[in-house]
Design a protein around this motif. Structure first.
Motif, PDB file in Angstrom:
ATOM      1  N   GLN A  61      41.172  91.840  35.753  1.00  0.00           N
ATOM      2  CA  GLN A  61      42.074  90.213  35.817  1.00  0.00           C
ATOM      3  C   GLN A  61      43.265  90.652  37.131  1.00  0.00           C
ATOM      4  O   GLN A  61      43.149  89.491  36.777  1.00  0.00           O
ATOM      5  CB  GLN A  61      42.522  90.524  33.840  1.00  0.00           C
ATOM      6  CG  GLN A  61      41.363  90.856  33.334  1.00  0.00           C
ATOM      7  CD  GLN A  61      41.607  90.875  31.889  1.00  0.00           C
ATOM      8  OE1 GLN A  61      42.666  92.043  31.849  1.00  0.00           O
ATOM      9  NE2 GLN A  61      40.636  90.092  31.124  1.00  0.00           N
ATOM     10  N   TYR A  62      43.601  91.801  37.075  1.00  0.00           N
ATOM     11  CA  TYR A  62      45.131  91.632  38.180  1.00  0.00           C
ATOM     12  C   TYR A  62      44.220  91.464  39.229  1.00  0.00           C
ATOM     13  O   TYR A  62      45.109  90.259  39.976  1.00  0.00           O
ATOM     14  CB  TYR A  62      45.141  93.491  37.788  1.00  0.00           C
ATOM     15  CG  TYR A  62      46.784  93.886  38.829  1.00  0.00           C
ATOM     16  CD1 TYR A  62      47.348  92.895  39.149  1.00  0.00           C
ATOM     17  CD2 TYR A  62      46.014  93.995  40.765  1.00  0.00           C
ATOM     18  CE1 TYR A  62      48.321  93.331  39.610  1.00  0.00           C
ATOM     19  CE2 TYR A  62      46.647  93.739  40.903  1.00  0.00           C
ATOM     20  CZ  TYR A  62      47.709  93.859  40.826  1.00  0.00           C
ATOM     21  OH  TYR A  62      49.269  94.055  42.311  1.00  0.00           O
ATOM     22  N   THR A  64      41.963  89.445  39.914  1.00  0.00           N
ATOM     23  CA  THR A  64      42.204  88.318  40.300  1.00  0.00           C
ATOM     24  C   THR A  64      43.265  87.191  39.815  1.00  0.00           C
ATOM     25  O   THR A  64      42.123  85.820  39.470  1.00  0.00           O
ATOM     26  CB  THR A  64      40.111  87.792  39.412  1.00  0.00           C
ATOM     27  OG1 THR A  64      41.045  87.981  38.332  1.00  0.00           O
ATOM     28  CG2 THR A  64      39.021  88.690  40.210  1.00  0.00           C
ATOM     29  N   GLY A  65      43.905  88.103  39.940  1.00  0.00           N
ATOM     30  CA  GLY A  65      45.418  86.994  39.014  1.00  0.00           C
ATOM     31  C   GLY A  65      45.250  86.552  37.835  1.00  0.00           C
ATOM     32  O   GLY A  65      46.098  85.822  37.354  1.00  0.00           O
ATOM     33  N   ARG A  66      44.253  86.984  37.365  1.00  0.00           N
ATOM     34  CA  ARG A  66      44.410  86.984  35.809  1.00  0.00           C
ATOM     35  C   ARG A  66      45.386  87.360  34.718  1.00  0.00           C
ATOM     36  O   ARG A  66      45.860  87.647  33.663  1.00  0.00           O
ATOM     37  CB  ARG A  66      43.383  86.747  35.591  1.00  0.00           C
ATOM     38  CG  ARG A  66      42.307  85.853  35.635  1.00  0.00           C
ATOM     39  CD  ARG A  66      41.225  85.518  35.284  1.00  0.00           C
ATOM     40  NE  ARG A  66      40.139  86.292  35.643  1.00  0.00           N
ATOM     41  CZ  ARG A  66      39.231  87.474  34.948  1.00  0.00           C
ATOM     42  NH1 ARG A  66      39.292  87.087  33.514  1.00  0.00           N
ATOM     43  NH2 ARG A  66      39.246  87.985  35.464  1.00  0.00           N
ATOM     44  N   ARG A  67      46.288  88.882  35.308  1.00  0.00           N
ATOM     45  CA  ARG A  67      46.741  90.099  34.570  1.00  0.00           C
ATOM     46  C   ARG A  67      47.907  90.657  35.324  1.00  0.00           C
ATOM     47  O   ARG A  67      47.717  91.048  36.588  1.00  0.00           O
ATOM     48  CB  ARG A  67      46.283  90.644  34.395  1.00  0.00           C
ATOM     49  CG  ARG A  67      46.429  92.564  33.689  1.00  0.00           C
ATOM     50  CD  ARG A  67      46.186  93.280  33.459  1.00  0.00           C
ATOM     51  NE  ARG A  67      44.950  92.726  31.996  1.00  0.00           N
ATOM     52  CZ  ARG A  67      45.857  92.707  30.972  1.00  0.00           C
ATOM     53  NH1 ARG A  67      47.094  93.365  30.429  1.00  0.00           N
ATOM     54  NH2 ARG A  67      44.772  92.797  29.682  1.00  0.00           N
ATOM     55  N   LYS A  68      48.866  90.212  34.920  1.00  0.00           N
ATOM     56  CA  LYS A  68      50.731  90.810  35.569  1.00  0.00           C
ATOM     57  C   LYS A  68      51.104  92.066  35.035  1.00  0.00           C
ATOM     58  O   LYS A  68      52.001  92.085  35.741  1.00  0.00           O
ATOM     59  CB  LYS A  68      52.105  89.807  35.339  1.00  0.00           C
ATOM     60  CG  LYS A  68      50.866  88.345  35.440  1.00  0.00           C
ATOM     61  CD  LYS A  68      52.289  87.642  35.428  1.00  0.00           C
ATOM     62  CE  LYS A  68      51.530  86.057  37.063  1.00  0.00           C
ATOM     63  NZ  LYS A  68      52.632  84.984  37.008  1.00  0.00           N
ATOM     64  N   GLY A  95      54.948  90.651  40.755  1.00  0.00           N
ATOM     65  CA  GLY A  95      56.027  89.618  41.562  1.00  0.00           C
ATOM     66  C   GLY A  95      57.597  90.178  41.959  1.00  0.00           C
ATOM     67  O   GLY A  95      58.198  89.560  42.549  1.00  0.00           O
ATOM     68  N   HIS A 157      49.461  90.071  46.957  1.00  0.00           N
ATOM     69  CA  HIS A 157      48.902  89.480  45.725  1.00  0.00           C
ATOM     70  C   HIS A 157      49.777  89.087  44.737  1.00  0.00           C
ATOM     71  O   HIS A 157      49.682  88.498  43.763  1.00  0.00           O
ATOM     72  CB  HIS A 157      47.845  90.225  45.305  1.00  0.00           C
ATOM     73  CG  HIS A 157      47.481  90.596  44.167  1.00  0.00           C
ATOM     74  ND1 HIS A 157      46.466  89.454  43.875  1.00  0.00           N
ATOM     75  CD2 HIS A 157      47.117  91.088  42.993  1.00  0.00           C
ATOM     76  CE1 HIS A 157      45.928  89.682  42.891  1.00  0.00           C
ATOM     77  NE2 HIS A 157      46.200  90.610  42.209  1.00  0.00           N
ATOM     78  N   GLU A 158      51.208  89.669  44.355  1.00  0.00           N
ATOM     79  CA  GLU A 158      52.227  89.561  43.739  1.00  0.00           C
ATOM     80  C   GLU A 158      52.370  88.594  43.936  1.00  0.00           C
ATOM     81  O   GLU A 158      53.657  88.113  43.178  1.00  0.00           O
ATOM     82  CB  GLU A 158      52.785  90.935  42.662  1.00  0.00           C
ATOM     83  CG  GLU A 158      51.585  91.351  42.328  1.00  0.00           C
ATOM     84  CD  GLU A 158      52.221  93.607  42.303  1.00  0.00           C
ATOM     85  OE1 GLU A 158      53.894  93.224  41.868  1.00  0.00           O
ATOM     86  OE2 GLU A 158      51.332  94.218  41.522  1.00  0.00           O
ATOM     87  N   GLY A 159      53.095  87.830  45.042  1.00  0.00           N
ATOM     88  CA  GLY A 159      53.728  86.663  45.376  1.00  0.00           C
ATOM     89  C   GLY A 159      54.758  87.320  45.925  1.00  0.00           C
ATOM     90  O   GLY A 159      55.841  86.818  46.355  1.00  0.00           O
TER      91      GLY A 159
END
Length: 170
Positions: A61-62, A64-68, A95, A157-159
């Motif tokens: 999930q992390y 694939t951008g679905r978990r922070k 982020g 990945h975290e922007g």
């Protein structure tokens, strides 16, 4: 270190294979398989390809951008100082970044910048305990056990870009 580890497995991720190790209930170790802090299975650890399904799910999930953030049972087996650093690392938001100096201030040891750096480098659970979010005071991407390119990837990945690093306020 890593007392209580009974089993391990490897998983493939966007940054390469990762070693996961722990007991039947908790994760004790996540290790990159490249960079300066590679760990390998130890004598007595049993390979279990099906181990850690929840860790796998949350890491997927992390990536694939679905978990922070992560919600996993973890075992921290460092010194009290290391555990304080590692616990504080978990409060740095997705982020965002902070510096070793601000991290030292945050744990109430403002003069312990180098010790904070050493504890950060000894983090047994990178990504899950986000040591990659700690940067140099000048914004530089300082050392990272998985290699600077991996750190750069995780931050991007975290922007977080070097010019847009959002320093986490203490």
């Amino acid at each position: 270190m890593f007392e209580g580890v009974e089993r391990y497995t490897y998983i493939d991720t966007r940054i390469g294979p990762l070693l996961l190790a722990g007991d039947g209930d908790s994760l004790h170790l996540l290790s990159f398989q490249s960079g300066s802090r590679v760990h390998h299975p130890r004598d007595g650890w049993r390979h279990d390809p099906q181990a850690f399904p929840e860790v796998r799910r949350q890491l997927d999930q992390y990536f694939t951008g679905r978990r922070k953030s992560f919600a996993l049972p973890l075992v921290l087996s460092g010194t009290p100082f290391q555990n304080a650093v590692w616990t504080t690392l978990q409060t740095i938001p997705f982020g965002a970044t902070t510096t070793y100096q601000k991290l030292a201030q945050r744990i109430g040891r403002p003069a312990a910048i180098r010790a904070v750096g050493a504890a950060n480098g000894a983090n047994p659970l990178p990504i899950i305990i986000p040591c990659h979010r700690v940067i140099g005071t000048n914004g530089s991407l300082t050392g990272f056990g998985g290699g600077i390119e991996t750190k750069r990837f995780l931050l991007a990945h975290e922007g977080v870009g070097k010019e847009t690093a959002d320093l986490f306020q203490t």
